[in-house]
Design a protein around this motif. Structure first.
Motif, PDB file in Angstrom:
ATOM      1  N   ARG A  41      54.014  35.861  30.712  1.00  0.00           N
ATOM      2  CA  ARG A  41      53.220  37.074  30.991  1.00  0.00           C
ATOM      3  C   ARG A  41      52.159  37.281  29.908  1.00  0.00           C
ATOM      4  NH1 ARG A  41      52.448  38.074  35.250  1.00  0.00           N
ATOM      5  NH2 ARG A  41      54.170  37.481  36.498  1.00  0.00           N
ATOM      6  N   GLY A  45      48.093  36.639  30.490  1.00  0.00           N
ATOM      7  CA  GLY A  45      47.168  37.743  30.202  1.00  0.00           C
ATOM      8  C   GLY A  45      46.100  37.333  29.197  1.00  0.00           C
ATOM      9  N   LEU A  48      43.562  34.922  30.929  1.00  0.00           N
ATOM     10  CA  LEU A  48      42.650  35.650  31.808  1.00  0.00           C
ATOM     11  C   LEU A  48      41.677  36.509  31.005  1.00  0.00           C
ATOM     12  CD1 LEU A  48      45.130  36.675  34.644  1.00  0.00           C
ATOM     13  CD2 LEU A  48      43.528  34.751  34.621  1.00  0.00           C
ATOM     14  N   ASP A  49      42.171  37.150  29.953  1.00  0.00           N
ATOM     15  CA  ASP A  49      41.292  37.949  29.091  1.00  0.00           C
ATOM     16  C   ASP A  49      40.221  37.078  28.437  1.00  0.00           C
ATOM     17  OD1 ASP A  49      42.659  40.288  29.705  1.00  0.00           O
ATOM     18  OD2 ASP A  49      43.793  40.329  27.817  1.00  0.00           O
ATOM     19  N   PRO A  73      46.570  38.265  37.660  1.00  0.00           N
ATOM     20  CA  PRO A  73      47.424  38.727  36.561  1.00  0.00           C
ATOM     21  C   PRO A  73      48.855  39.040  36.989  1.00  0.00           C
ATOM     22  CG  PRO A  73      45.400  40.020  36.661  1.00  0.00           C
ATOM     23  CD  PRO A  73      45.395  39.102  37.832  1.00  0.00           C
TER      24      PRO A  73
END
Length: 92
Positions: A41, A45, A48-49, A73
């Motif tokens: 997780r 994240g 993707l950020d 996400p």
């Protein structure tokens, strides 16, 4: 490179950022292989950020072919494992 984040849209990311993204991809792959849900997780994240931070959003009307498709996400570890096979998300 054109990157699509499922459910969000496309971003143009300069090839010069691939090394940074590959580090996160390698971490994500290790967490998927070990079944580390919490690590998965966190790293998903972060990946993707990083794409959002480093990339330039393409207009919604743009129909560029995506060279890379990243999960949303909220994708599960199992869903991403199925997407990957053994290759990782980022082309090496």
């Amino acid at each position: 490179m054109i990157v699509r984040i499922m459910g969000e849209g496309q971003m143009k990311v300069a090839d010069s950022h691939l090394t940074r993204l590959n580090v996160l991809d390698d971490e994500l792959l290790a967490q998927i292989e070990s079944g580390d849900e919490a690590g998965f997780r966190k790293t998903l994240g972060a990946l993707l950020d990083a794409v959002r931070e480093l990339g330039e959003p393409l207009p919604d009307a743009s129909l560029e072919p995506s060279e890379l498709i990243l999960p949303s996400p909220d994708a599960s570890l199992t869903e991403v494992r199925e997407m990957l096979g053994d290759d990782g998300l980022i082309p090496g």
